[in-house]
Design a protein around this motif. Structure first.
Motif, PDB file in Angstrom:
ATOM      1  N   UNK A 100       0.829  -1.199   0.000  1.00 52.26           N
ATOM      2  CA  UNK A 100       0.000   0.000   0.000  1.00 52.26           C
ATOM      3  C   UNK A 100       0.872   1.261   0.000  1.00 52.26           C
ATOM      4  N   UNK A 101       1.956   1.232   0.761  1.00 58.57           N
ATOM      5  CA  UNK A 101       2.861   2.383   0.773  1.00 58.57           C
ATOM      6  C   UNK A 101       3.467   2.600  -0.608  1.00 58.57           C
ATOM      7  N   UNK A 102       3.818   1.494  -1.282  1.00 61.15           N
ATOM      8  CA  UNK A 102       4.340   1.611  -2.650  1.00 61.15           C
ATOM      9  C   UNK A 102       3.293   2.232  -3.563  1.00 61.15           C
ATOM     10  N   UNK A 103       2.040   1.765  -3.411  1.00 58.20           N
ATOM     11  CA  UNK A 103       0.971   2.280  -4.259  1.00 58.20           C
ATOM     12  C   UNK A 103       0.785   3.780  -4.028  1.00 58.20           C
ATOM     13  N   UNK A 104       0.843   4.203  -2.765  1.00 59.70           N
ATOM     14  CA  UNK A 104       0.747   5.634  -2.480  1.00 59.70           C
ATOM     15  C   UNK A 104       1.908   6.400  -3.131  1.00 59.70           C
ATOM     16  N   UNK A 105       3.089   5.790  -3.121  1.00 64.81           N
ATOM     17  CA  UNK A 105       4.238   6.453  -3.751  1.00 64.81           C
ATOM     18  C   UNK A 105       3.969   6.687  -5.229  1.00 64.81           C
ATOM     19  N   UNK A 106       3.345   5.715  -5.884  1.00 65.83           N
ATOM     20  CA  UNK A 106       3.011   5.877  -7.304  1.00 65.83           C
ATOM     21  C   UNK A 106       2.090   7.080  -7.476  1.00 65.83           C
ATOM     22  N   UNK A 107       1.100   7.198  -6.597  1.00 60.48           N
ATOM     23  CA  UNK A 107       0.166   8.331  -6.677  1.00 60.48           C
ATOM     24  C   UNK A 107       0.938   9.640  -6.572  1.00 60.48           C
ATOM     25  N   UNK A 108       1.800   9.733  -5.556  1.00 57.34           N
ATOM     26  CA  UNK A 108       2.436  11.026  -5.296  1.00 57.34           C
ATOM     27  C   UNK A 108       3.474  11.371  -6.351  1.00 57.34           C
ATOM     28  N   UNK A 166      -6.480   1.264  -3.998  1.00 58.69           N
ATOM     29  CA  UNK A 166      -7.755   0.584  -3.726  1.00 58.69           C
ATOM     30  C   UNK A 166      -7.542  -0.926  -3.697  1.00 58.69           C
ATOM     31  N   UNK A 167      -6.755  -1.422  -4.658  1.00 62.00           N
ATOM     32  CA  UNK A 167      -6.500  -2.864  -4.719  1.00 62.00           C
ATOM     33  C   UNK A 167      -5.769  -3.349  -3.475  1.00 62.00           C
ATOM     34  N   UNK A 168      -4.780  -2.566  -3.018  1.00 59.27           N
ATOM     35  CA  UNK A 168      -4.014  -2.998  -1.843  1.00 59.27           C
ATOM     36  C   UNK A 168      -4.896  -3.012  -0.605  1.00 59.27           C
ATOM     37  N   UNK A 169      -5.791  -2.024  -0.517  1.00 63.34           N
ATOM     38  CA  UNK A 169      -6.675  -2.002   0.649  1.00 63.34           C
ATOM     39  C   UNK A 169      -7.600  -3.214   0.608  1.00 63.34           C
ATOM     40  N   UNK A 170      -8.067  -3.550  -0.607  1.00 61.54           N
ATOM     41  CA  UNK A 170      -8.911  -4.750  -0.741  1.00 61.54           C
ATOM     42  C   UNK A 170      -8.129  -5.990  -0.327  1.00 61.54           C
ATOM     43  N   UNK A 171      -6.886  -6.077  -0.826  1.00 62.51           N
ATOM     44  CA  UNK A 171      -6.060  -7.251  -0.488  1.00 62.51           C
ATOM     45  C   UNK A 171      -5.830  -7.341   1.014  1.00 62.51           C
ATOM     46  N   UNK A 183      -2.088   9.986 -15.598  1.00 56.81           N
ATOM     47  CA  UNK A 183      -2.404   8.575 -15.850  1.00 56.81           C
ATOM     48  C   UNK A 183      -1.759   7.696 -14.775  1.00 56.81           C
ATOM     49  N   UNK A 184      -0.488   8.003 -14.489  1.00 54.56           N
ATOM     50  CA  UNK A 184       0.229   7.216 -13.467  1.00 54.56           C
ATOM     51  C   UNK A 184      -0.433   7.396 -12.104  1.00 54.56           C
ATOM     52  N   UNK A 185      -0.812   8.647 -11.810  1.00 60.41           N
ATOM     53  CA  UNK A 185      -1.458   8.905 -10.517  1.00 60.41           C
ATOM     54  C   UNK A 185      -2.766   8.123 -10.408  1.00 60.41           C
ATOM     55  N   UNK A 186      -3.511   8.069 -11.505  1.00 56.06           N
ATOM     56  CA  UNK A 186      -4.763   7.311 -11.488  1.00 56.06           C
ATOM     57  C   UNK A 186      -4.485   5.829 -11.273  1.00 56.06           C
ATOM     58  N   UNK A 187      -3.469   5.340 -12.012  1.00 56.99           N
ATOM     59  CA  UNK A 187      -3.074   3.937 -11.812  1.00 56.99           C
ATOM     60  C   UNK A 187      -2.724   3.711 -10.340  1.00 56.99           C
ATOM     61  N   UNK A 188      -2.009   4.671  -9.755  1.00 58.25           N
ATOM     62  CA  UNK A 188      -1.648   4.567  -8.339  1.00 58.25           C
ATOM     63  C   UNK A 188      -2.877   4.457  -7.451  1.00 58.25           C
ATOM     64  N   UNK A 189      -3.897   5.263  -7.770  1.00 61.70           N
ATOM     65  CA  UNK A 189      -5.127   5.207  -6.973  1.00 61.70           C
ATOM     66  C   UNK A 189      -5.767   3.829  -7.065  1.00 61.70           C
ATOM     67  N   UNK A 190      -5.731   3.257  -8.287  1.00 56.83           N
ATOM     68  CA  UNK A 190      -6.298   1.917  -8.440  1.00 56.83           C
ATOM     69  C   UNK A 190      -5.493   0.917  -7.604  1.00 56.83           C
ATOM     70  N   UNK A 191      -4.167   1.091  -7.638  1.00 53.59           N
ATOM     71  CA  UNK A 191      -3.317   0.192  -6.830  1.00 53.59           C
ATOM     72  C   UNK A 191      -3.609   0.368  -5.338  1.00 53.59           C
TER      73      UNK A 191
END
Lengths: 627, 304
Positions: free
Chosen positions: A584-592, A611-616, A601-609
């Protein structure tokens, strides 16, 4: 008894290797990571300070360019506040709170891991600006309009604003975790008026974090909207107001001083009774003073803005509130003094650092009183006098206690003793170096030297004081180097530590050094504010271990108790290790990074990641019940 | 050189602040030594350790209540009133100001206007001794702070807002001041001088400042070299306000907002490469040929 402990070992053991490094949720491992990571940032910020002092050693020195100097002081302040002191004290809190209250972990172990990973990621995010020469350059309070695109067009400020929004996630999650842990996981019998003062401090700090940080996040979000999306919150030409930033920043910024300072005085209140060999005097007063400081700290932010031309009547109000904050500090100082006066003190390194803290902090507190006086503030704010003042408060008020804590809990954390003589040498170097560095700044400030100047002309009477400060910074650095060497040497060669080398009064000293993964083989039962001095109670714990009572060996278990009285309520099942906080921390890094580089586009992908990490993270998992 | 010390007041306001400082200082010294004495007694009197003493001492708690609450409360309430009593001395101009000067903070110099006489100058403020002068400040770009410690408290210079401070010098002299709010890369070189002089000398200065520069070969060179693209000289055809006003530059004491002393040699250095001397400032290196530089220096220094 052996069988019970073996079973606990099996239930709580974490797998070895790199996977375990990424998945661990053990509050002790996380706490130590916090300490090491924050200390690494401390070293970076210290080197930045040494370069600044070299540049200011003499008038018209040309060691670094003005632009570099601006990045140095901005990065120094931002690092010390956000990446060193706050996380360093989180590290102590993480390691110690569960041990002090007789719990087996923090209330939300995975959230705890997330706090650490986000702290690390946001720190690296901010420091990734350095190789590109784009470090924040408008000071740690980053005033608009200077920090707007018109005046600072490069990404320096985006690193700052996004980095701080990023780290806020970590600090807020950590605060929520501390509050629930302290309210709900105390050992049975540890009513709130028997809780260690360190926990009171962490509790008050955590509430302050929850209420103060949103203001910082809002300010930085508005700034990013201005810089990149055409908004105008702070621009007078469009009906905005630059003072709005200052209000938002200091509504966060002043409570943040206490967010830094309170856990540190929690350390002081831990060390004083143990080395004075007596129960602390005025426990209730100290607890109350801690809470009061946290509250009054929200009512004084305007004293950072006395020179902005606000109406005198409103300044008078904030002046009175700022004077008032002396009272809780007075209670604390005199309660510690009373404890020492009625005790039989033992002068070991942790206690020396506490004594140094008292001396230095009293000076910082007294100059703080001076800044509550509006006319004096208006004269000396933004001069070197204020630089001297806040280093006496923050280095004196937080770093001296941190060094006390490092030595005090080193045996507990490492299982080895530090070298006492080296410890005392480090204290004297730090104490002398600190005062030599920062005391002359009072004088240069009174002589009219403004802060944040990259150079100054000679002939204004500032030269000698600046040279003294620079020499002092070298002595101070030498002292810190001795601490580092002492820690590194003692980790390998130190004498083995007993479980309770100091005769401590709190529960962390009742378990082995270092403590097992599960902290306590049996949940202790507490009947006073100095539980480890209740020898009979601790003997009863051992007997219950033999009888097999209150062991909680079916998985990661600890005991929940009531908020005020600390009566046993239910057995809690805690989550075990998980990779998701790291992911999840990695995914947040992608967002920022996406937001920083305008790669939406990358930030959006990060948001999806995200959400996915929180689901996982929340996917139901089989508990390790092992039969 | 010009002093910038808060402890050498040259006005009623600065004196009041310095007096307040000495009160605060003396109280602080007393408190500090009391605490340190208690600390030393506490630590050195009965050392030795041993088994923990768990008694509660009513005397000790009473000590905390008196020394930690009652005494500090009395002290800070007294200091609060001392502070409030000082406020009128440093308040913004009331009706008593007899003159107004407008100061605009710019990256990185001070733009100074005597509007009633249509005078513009920069980095130097002349005031008459013994006359309360209202200094009205605002900014064209970022936040600065006007601070002349020997005359008064500082006042932040904020875009979109006009604030004021009073300079009421009670002795003649040259008082140095400096920007006190970080304002970008040359924050460190944004100084100014306040020159307080007796009324008659001040009036002479004012009359002289109001005179435009005569048309001359030097003025043509000034325009021809491109200087007038940013700098104004009263009487010149073009009046750009981008850079500091250079009317009567020969009378100024410094170059580059206090960066250099105004001598022909230093001025030539400055024109040759202002970016080496004050890196990041807004004046480019023009690459003028040496004779042209010398002609400009002669001209500018002749503007008296």
């Amino acid at each position: 008894m052996e069988a019970h402990v073996e079973r606990l070992e099996k239930v709580w053991a974490e797998p070895a290797g790199i996977v375990s490094f990424l998945t661990s949720v053990d509050h002790k491992r996380i706490g130590i990571r916090y300490l090491f990571t924050a200390f690494a940032f401390f070293v970076a910020a210290g080197i930045e300070a040494l370069v600044m002092r070299a540049q200011l050693a003499r008038p018209r020195e040309g060691l670094v360019s003005p632009e570099t100097f601006d990045q140095l002081f901005s990065l120094h302040g931002t690092t010390m506040i956000f990446l060193f002191v706050t996380p360093m004290l989180s590290g102590f809190g993480n390691y110690l709170v569960p041990l002090m209250i007789g719990a087996r972990d923090m209330a939300f172990p995975r959230l705890n891991a997330l706090s650490y990973w986000i702290f690390l990621a946001s720190g690296l995010f901010i420091y990734s600006s350095v190789p590109f020469g784009l470090a924040p350059n408008d000071g740690w309070f980053n005033y608009v309009p200077l920090s707007e695109k018109a005046f600072t067009p490069d990404k320096n400020i985006d690193f700052y604003a996004l980095g701080l929004i990023f780290i806020t996630i970590s600090t807020t999650a950590g605060a929520a975790n501390f509050i629930v842990t302290i309210f709900k996981l105390r050992a049975p019998g540890m009513s709130i008026n028997r809780m260690p003062l360190f926990c009171w401090a962490v509790l008050a700090t955590s509430f302050a974090v929850i209420f103060a940080l949103p203001s910082l996040t809002v300010a930085n979000t508005m700034l990013e909207l201005e810089r990149n999306w055409g908004f105008h919150f702070f621009q007078p030409a469009h009906g905005g107001d630059p003072l709005l930033w200052q209000h938002l920043f200091w509504i966060f910024g002043h409570p943040d001083v206490y967010i830094i300072f309170l856990p540190a005085i929690g350390i002081v209140s831990s060390v004083v009774p143990v080395f004075s060999r007596r129960s602390i005097v005025g426990y209730e007063w100290l607890a109350l003073a801690t809470v009061l400081t946290g509250i009054v700290g929200f009512g004084v932010w305007v004293h950072h803005m006395f020179a902005t031309g606000l109406p005198q009547i409103s300044m008078t109000f904030f002046s009175a509130a700022s004077f008032m904050i002396v009272i809780p500090s007075g209670i604390q100082i005199f309660a510690w003094l009373a404890t020492m006066l009625t005790g039989r003190p033992v002068l070991k390194t942790p206690f020396l650092y506490v004594l140094g803290f008292v001396v230095v902090f009293v000076i910082g507190g007294l100059t703080g009183v001076m800044f509550a006086a509006v006319p004096f503030d208006q004269q000396t704010t933004d001069s070197y006098f204020v630089v001297a003042h806040f280093h006496y408060v923050l280095f004196g008020g937080a770093v001296f206690p941190i060094f006390a804590g490092v030595h005090y809990w080193f045996p507990k954390m490492s299982g080895r003793m530090y070298h006492e003589l080296a410890g005392q040498v480090s204290f004297w170097l730090v104490f002398v170096g600190f005062n030599l560095t920062f005391f002359p700044m009072h004088v240069s400030g009174l002589l009219g030297m403004p802060r944040r100047v990259y150079t100054y002309p000679s002939g204004l009477g500032w030269d000698a004081y600046n040279l003294l400060s620079t020499i002092g910074s070298g002595v101070l650095a030498a002292g810190i180097l001795v601490i580092v060497l002492n820690v590194l040497w003692s980790l390998r060669r130190g004498a083995p530590a007993l479980s309770d080398p100091w005769g401590g009064n709190t529960l962390e000293w009742s378990t082995s050094s270092p403590p097992p993964h599960f902290n306590f083989p049996v949940i202790p039962i507490v009947r006073s504010a100095d539980p480890n001095w209740d020898l009979e109670d601790r003997r009863q714990d051992a007997l219950r271990l033999e009888r097999g009572e209150l062991l909680l060996v079916d998985g990661h278990q600890t005991l929940a108790t009531t908020v005020l009285e600390g009566e046993a309520e239910e057995e809690l099942h805690m989550p075990s290790e998980s990779i998701w906080p790291f992911v999840l921390a990695l995914a947040f890094s992608v967002v920022f990074f996406g937001l920083l580089l305008h790669l939406y586009g990358v930030a959006t992908l990060g948001c999806i990641l995200v959400a996915g990490s929180i689901a996982g993270w929340h996917r139901p998992q089989r508990e390790l019940q092992d039969q | 050189m010009r002093d910038q010390s808060t402890l050498k007041p040259a006005s009623h306001a600065a004196q009041a602040i310095a007096d307040l400082w000495w009160i605060l200082f003396v109280v602080s010294v007393i408190v500090f030594f009391v605490v340190v004495a208690l600390l030393l007694v506490g630590v050195l009197r009965r050392r030795g350790g041993g088994e923990p003493d768990r008694s509660t001492s009513r005397g000790a708690t009473k000590f905390v209540a008196i020394a930690g609450v009652v005494v500090p409360a009395v002290v800070v309430i007294s200091l609060f009133f001392a502070s409030v009593a000082t406020l009128p001395a440093v308040s913004p101009a009331g009706k008593n100001a007899r003159m107004t000067i407008d100061v605009v903070g710019r990256q990185w110099f001070w733009d100074v206007y005597y509007r009633s006489r249509s005078i513009r100058t920069s980095n130097e403020i002349h005031i008459p001794v013994g006359v309360p002068v209202e200094i009205r400040v605002t900014s064209d770009d970022v936040i600065h702070s006007l601070w002349v410690p020997r005359l008064n408290r500082k006042i932040d210079v904020i875009p979109g807002q006009t604030s004021s401070v009073v300079f009421d010098a009670n002795k003649a002299g040259v008082f140095r001041g400096q920007c006190a709010e970080f304002c970008g890369v040359e924050h460190g070189n944004m100084a100014l001088l306040v020159i307080a002089e007796p009324q008659t000398r001040f009036d002479r200065w004012l009359t002289n400042e109001a005179k435009p520069a005569p048309a001359s070969a030097g003025l043509s060179a000034f325009v021809g070299s491109g200087c007038s693209g940013c700098h104004a000289i009263s009487g010149a055809p073009q009046q750009s306000r981008f850079g500091p006003d250079l009317s009567h530059f020969g009378l100024r004491q410094t170059i580059g907002a206090g960066t250099l002393t105004n001598t022909p040699e230093q001025l030539a250095d400055w024109i040759r490469d202002p970016q080496r001397i004050k890196p990041g400032n807004k004046m480019p290196k023009l690459g003028l040929p040496e004779p042209e530089i010398q002609a400009l220096v002669r001209y500018l220094e002749s503007l008296q």
